[in-house]
Motif scaffolding. Structure first.
Motif, PDB file in Angstrom:
ATOM      1  N   LEU A  41      43.351 -22.599 -71.410  1.00 41.38           N
ATOM      2  CA  LEU A  41      44.444 -23.148 -70.717  1.00 41.38           C
ATOM      3  C   LEU A  41      43.918 -24.158 -69.993  1.00 41.38           C
ATOM      4  N   VAL A  42      44.039 -25.227 -69.583  1.00 42.16           N
ATOM      5  CA  VAL A  42      43.956 -26.504 -68.403  1.00 42.16           C
ATOM      6  C   VAL A  42      45.363 -26.909 -67.535  1.00 42.16           C
ATOM      7  N   PRO A  43      45.115 -27.356 -66.886  1.00 43.66           N
ATOM      8  CA  PRO A  43      45.967 -27.951 -66.302  1.00 43.66           C
ATOM      9  C   PRO A  43      46.480 -29.674 -65.638  1.00 43.66           C
ATOM     10  N   ILE A  44      46.859 -29.559 -67.749  1.00 48.12           N
ATOM     11  CA  ILE A  44      47.699 -31.237 -68.378  1.00 48.12           C
ATOM     12  C   ILE A  44      48.457 -31.418 -67.800  1.00 48.12           C
ATOM     13  N   GLY A  45      48.409 -32.666 -67.116  1.00 47.99           N
ATOM     14  CA  GLY A  45      49.478 -33.331 -66.868  1.00 47.99           C
ATOM     15  C   GLY A  45      50.436 -32.792 -65.840  1.00 47.99           C
ATOM     16  N   LEU A  46      50.512 -31.941 -65.168  1.00 49.35           N
ATOM     17  CA  LEU A  46      50.897 -31.447 -64.146  1.00 49.35           C
ATOM     18  C   LEU A  46      51.444 -32.530 -63.009  1.00 49.35           C
ATOM     19  N   SER A  47      53.010 -31.834 -62.810  1.00 49.77           N
ATOM     20  CA  SER A  47      53.992 -33.173 -61.953  1.00 49.77           C
ATOM     21  C   SER A  47      53.591 -32.902 -59.950  1.00 49.77           C
ATOM     22  N   ASP A  48      54.076 -33.664 -59.523  1.00 50.92           N
ATOM     23  CA  ASP A  48      54.112 -33.086 -57.765  1.00 50.92           C
ATOM     24  C   ASP A  48      54.564 -31.428 -57.211  1.00 50.92           C
ATOM     25  N   ASN A  49      55.489 -31.410 -58.503  1.00 51.30           N
ATOM     26  CA  ASN A  49      56.333 -30.031 -57.924  1.00 51.30           C
ATOM     27  C   ASN A  49      55.485 -28.827 -59.278  1.00 51.30           C
ATOM     28  N   SER A  50      54.020 -29.595 -59.280  1.00 47.35           N
ATOM     29  CA  SER A  50      53.042 -28.200 -60.063  1.00 47.35           C
ATOM     30  C   SER A  50      52.992 -27.330 -59.267  1.00 47.35           C
ATOM     31  N   TYR A  51      52.707 -27.054 -58.432  1.00 53.08           N
ATOM     32  CA  TYR A  51      52.744 -25.824 -57.315  1.00 53.08           C
ATOM     33  C   TYR A  51      53.765 -24.619 -56.699  1.00 53.08           C
ATOM     34  N   LYS A  52      55.060 -26.217 -57.128  1.00 59.47           N
ATOM     35  CA  LYS A  52      55.879 -25.102 -55.683  1.00 59.47           C
ATOM     36  C   LYS A  52      56.102 -23.715 -56.044  1.00 59.47           C
ATOM     37  N   ILE A  53      56.205 -23.291 -57.501  1.00 60.88           N
ATOM     38  CA  ILE A  53      56.652 -21.777 -57.225  1.00 60.88           C
ATOM     39  C   ILE A  53      54.785 -21.238 -56.402  1.00 60.88           C
ATOM     40  N   GLN A  54      54.375 -21.273 -56.743  1.00 61.84           N
ATOM     41  CA  GLN A  54      52.618 -20.519 -56.044  1.00 61.84           C
ATOM     42  C   GLN A  54      52.988 -21.336 -54.047  1.00 61.84           C
ATOM     43  N   GLN A  55      53.670 -21.927 -54.263  1.00 61.65           N
ATOM     44  CA  GLN A  55      53.814 -22.209 -51.868  1.00 61.65           C
ATOM     45  C   GLN A  55      54.744 -21.633 -52.285  1.00 61.65           C
ATOM     46  N   VAL A  56      55.919 -20.903 -53.157  1.00 60.09           N
ATOM     47  CA  VAL A  56      57.120 -20.211 -52.757  1.00 60.09           C
ATOM     48  C   VAL A  56      56.467 -18.976 -52.346  1.00 60.09           C
ATOM     49  N   LEU A  57      55.550 -18.470 -53.635  1.00 58.65           N
ATOM     50  CA  LEU A  57      55.500 -17.206 -53.113  1.00 58.65           C
ATOM     51  C   LEU A  57      53.850 -16.954 -52.234  1.00 58.65           C
ATOM     52  N   ASP A  58      53.342 -18.004 -51.428  1.00 58.25           N
ATOM     53  CA  ASP A  58      52.345 -18.282 -50.242  1.00 58.25           C
ATOM     54  C   ASP A  58      53.387 -18.118 -49.070  1.00 58.25           C
ATOM     55  N   LEU A  59      54.519 -18.876 -49.382  1.00 65.77           N
ATOM     56  CA  LEU A  59      55.967 -18.604 -48.134  1.00 65.77           C
ATOM     57  C   LEU A  59      56.090 -17.599 -47.813  1.00 65.77           C
ATOM     58  N   LEU A  60      56.764 -16.842 -49.163  1.00 66.37           N
ATOM     59  CA  LEU A  60      57.155 -15.002 -48.830  1.00 66.37           C
ATOM     60  C   LEU A  60      55.760 -14.339 -48.310  1.00 66.37           C
ATOM     61  N   SER A  61      54.690 -14.696 -48.776  1.00 65.37           N
ATOM     62  CA  SER A  61      53.469 -13.294 -48.526  1.00 65.37           C
ATOM     63  C   SER A  61      53.494 -13.799 -46.572  1.00 65.37           C
ATOM     64  N   ASN A  62      53.650 -14.978 -46.570  1.00 63.71           N
ATOM     65  CA  ASN A  62      52.980 -15.430 -44.574  1.00 63.71           C
ATOM     66  C   ASN A  62      54.136 -15.391 -43.789  1.00 63.71           C
ATOM     67  N   THR A  63      55.428 -15.416 -44.726  1.00 63.48           N
ATOM     68  CA  THR A  63      56.183 -15.450 -43.559  1.00 63.48           C
ATOM     69  C   THR A  63      58.166 -14.692 -44.177  1.00 63.48           C
ATOM     70  N   TYR A  64      57.728 -13.901 -45.062  1.00 62.51           N
ATOM     71  CA  TYR A  64      58.961 -13.527 -45.034  1.00 62.51           C
ATOM     72  C   TYR A  64      59.120 -11.593 -44.313  1.00 62.51           C
ATOM     73  N   VAL A  65      60.386 -11.071 -43.795  1.00 61.30           N
ATOM     74  CA  VAL A  65      60.577 -10.176 -42.888  1.00 61.30           C
ATOM     75  C   VAL A  65      60.073  -8.926 -43.046  1.00 61.30           C
ATOM     76  N   ASP A  66      59.457  -8.536 -44.584  1.00 64.46           N
ATOM     77  CA  ASP A  66      59.503  -7.195 -44.422  1.00 64.46           C
ATOM     78  C   ASP A  66      58.246  -7.282 -45.351  1.00 64.46           C
ATOM     79  N   SER A  67      57.153  -6.465 -45.206  1.00 69.18           N
ATOM     80  CA  SER A  67      56.192  -7.005 -46.587  1.00 69.18           C
ATOM     81  C   SER A  67      56.077  -6.871 -47.790  1.00 69.18           C
ATOM     82  N   LEU A  68      55.570  -7.061 -48.860  1.00 68.37           N
ATOM     83  CA  LEU A  68      55.696  -7.851 -50.213  1.00 68.37           C
ATOM     84  C   LEU A  68      54.887  -7.293 -51.015  1.00 68.37           C
ATOM     85  N   ASN A  69      54.331  -7.427 -52.159  1.00 65.96           N
ATOM     86  CA  ASN A  69      53.249  -6.746 -53.250  1.00 65.96           C
ATOM     87  C   ASN A  69      53.510  -8.341 -53.682  1.00 65.96           C
ATOM     88  N   LEU A  70      52.702  -8.733 -53.944  1.00 66.64           N
ATOM     89  CA  LEU A  70      52.314 -10.368 -54.029  1.00 66.64           C
ATOM     90  C   LEU A  70      52.110  -9.896 -55.411  1.00 66.64           C
TER      91      LEU A  70
END
Length: 539
Positions: A41-70
């Motif tokens: 598996l290699v990161p071929i042809g990633l677009s500008d939105n390639s890391y959107k899901i990871q960014q959402v996970l980071d956002l939830l981890s750092n900002t969400y009101v309750d603690s979450l299981n990542l």
């Protein structure tokens, strides 16, 4: 592909979309895979939105009101995306991945014991010959009271919980306390765990003096070599023709199916080829000099015959090597590849389609149900619609002139009608309730039958009076079988009970031998293979 490559290709139709995994896990995933040289598996042809899901996970981890299981969030995201690729691509958690590997490799570390929960008591109903449990002295019929320090009798304990108790590292010991013949044993049976090998061949025997019968449950790591040894033994016993039963065989390893199919050809034949958007066409051939190349062959299939088993059925049918008998197979014509993660989880990803030697695709048509991403409410409502008819069927002709079709599974040469009783909601309810097993273990396990295994298989039939008692047994448990339905189900349920009794006393093989006595598929196969009766004229 052999074990250890980290990428075992097997057919069961599953996977497709490497890029989406990168989108899920972002750079963390890429970093992890860079330390795993076995992965492609290699990161071929990633677009500008390639890391959107990871960014959402980071956002939830750092900002969400309750603690979450990542971990749970990541697992959910991966599962959501992979599940929407096709009906078969899947994401397996570490325990699911391990269970899949154990099933296909046919081996696990444990004690070799099969049990049934009868009224909240674990009753031993099977002991693997030569396994740790048998060596320690455990027997069929024993009732397990306690495992180490945990009491299990009289308590509602899930099977996976018991499995965790008895399984463990090879060489470790587990103490099993039992009651035998109403006598509670004071001392435990100390069982030393070991590697347990379970064959994917359910049964093999001479069903007639010159006809061998082999039933294969799945295409596991050792199936091809076990099959070769089985054929050699059957030929020694006098087998001149063969019934290969692939009913309800859901597939397994791709390369094992090819090795097994090779046993039916004396020269080099193309057995299957694969092709995909990112996979060049690749042809797979028989090795030549197979173990069973000349005798007559009948292959049994049904709607549970899928993937690797369809490769075998398709190859022998295309080359006019066998007569295929039964019902149209499932129609799973996608090659899958396994991608393992460091935490033990796994993605099974569809990478190409396979085609029979004549070029037939037997993949059942499927339609995605998630094109409108805005409609989240309906997203999980029947993700995939599977077509039950031949999709765009094309006609192909074998060298012998037989007409075969593509699309929607392997169509048998000789069709067997479905027994409508097996499909009835009433019968399905009876089977799922486990009342068949309960009835047998309550009534037929008090003493050994006065039969040898051969006499039992040939001569034991459930008396009508016992069948009537079973119908009353169901009534007491709120399953009402009226007189007409009782007559309809008579032969089917009699056969089920006879087979369960046979398995309890004589082992797994006896179950299938008993069931085959009234099996229409088997009867038709024998009819095709029996040598013609010679008419003699006295002068």
């Amino acid at each position: 592909m052999q074990k250890g490559t980290g990428r075992n290709i097997f057919v069961a139709a599953t996977y497709a979309a490497t890029l989406l995994l990168g989108l899920i896990l972002g750079q963390n995933y890429v970093d992890q895979q860079s330390n795993n040289p076995g992965s492609s598996l290699v990161p071929i042809g990633l677009s500008d939105n390639s890391y959107k899901i990871q960014q959402v996970l980071d956002l939830l981890s750092n900002t969400y009101v309750d603690s979450l299981n990542l971990d749970s969030l990541q697992n959910g995201a991966i599962n959501h995306i992979v599940a929407h690729l096709d009906p078969y691509s899947s994401y397996l958690l570490p325990n699911e991945s391990k269970a899949q590997s154990e099933a296909l490799e046919g081996t696990f570390e444990g004690i070799g014991l099969e049990f049934f929960n009868l009224h909240d008591t674990l009753m031993v109903v099977g002991v693997i010959g030569g396994g740790p449990a048998e060596k320690a002295g455990l027997k069929v019929g024993d009732r397990i009271l306690r495992i180490d320090s945990t009491y299990v009798s009289g308590r509602k304990i899930a099977q996976n919980t018991v499995d965790k108790m008895v399984r463990g590292k090879k060489g470790s010991t587990v103490a099993i306390y039992v009651a035998r013949d109403n006598d509670i044993k004071k001392e435990p049976f100390k069982v030393i765990r070991d590697q347990i090998n379970v064959s994917s061949i359910d049964v093999s025997y001479l069903i007639k003096p010159t006809i061998g019968y082999v039933r294969i449950r799945r295409f596991g790591l050792k199936t091809a070599e076990d099959f070769k040894a089985t054929i050699k033994e059957l030929k020694k016993q006098g087998a001149q023709s063969l019934i290969l039963d692939l009913r309800d065989n859901g597939g397994g390893y791709f390369h094992i199916a090819i090795r097994l199919a090779s046993e039916f050809f004396k020269d080099r034949k193309m057995l299957v080829y694969t092709e995909g958007a990112h996979e060049n066409k690749r042809e797979y051939y028989s090795e030549g000099e197979g173990e069973y190349t000349d005798g007559k062959l009948v292959v049994l299939i049904n709607d549970g015959t899928a993937s690797a088993s369809e490769i075998v059925a398709g190859a022998v049918q295309d080359w006019d090597r066998a007569t295929v008998v039964g019902q149209r197979s499932y129609g799973k014509g996608i090659v899958q590849e396994q991608f393992d993660f460091l935490d033990g989880s796994r993605v099974n990803l569809s990478i190409s389609r396979y085609y029979t030697p004549l070029g037939r695709s037997i993949q059942k048509k499927y339609t995605a149900n998630w094109s409108n991403m805005i409609d989240y409410a309906s997203m999980y409502r029947g993700l995939w619609l599977l077509d039950t008819t031949f999709a765009n069927a094309q006609v192909y002709k074998t060298l012998a002139g037989r007409e075969l079709f593509s699309g929607g599974g392997i169509d048998p040469d000789i069709k067997i009608s479905v027994d409508s009783n097996t499909l009835s909601l009433l019968y399905q309810e009876i089977v799922k309730s486990s009342y068949l097993e309960q009835f047998v273990y309550e009534r037929f396990t008090k003493q050994l039958p006065a039969y040898s295994i051969e006499n039992f298989i040939q001569g034991y039939h459930l008396p009508q009076a016992e069948y009537d008692k079973f119908i009353l047994y169901l009534k007491d448990r709120d399953i009402i079988v009226n007189e007409r339905r009782s007559k309809d189900l008579l032969k089917l349920i009699q056969s089920d009970i006879e087979a369960i009794v046979g398995r309890y006393y004589f082992g797994r093989e006896a179950y299938f031998k008993v069931k085959n006595r009234r099996d229409e598929y088997v009867r038709r196969a024998i009819e095709l293979l029996m040598p013609p009766v010679k008419n003699t004229v006295e002068t």
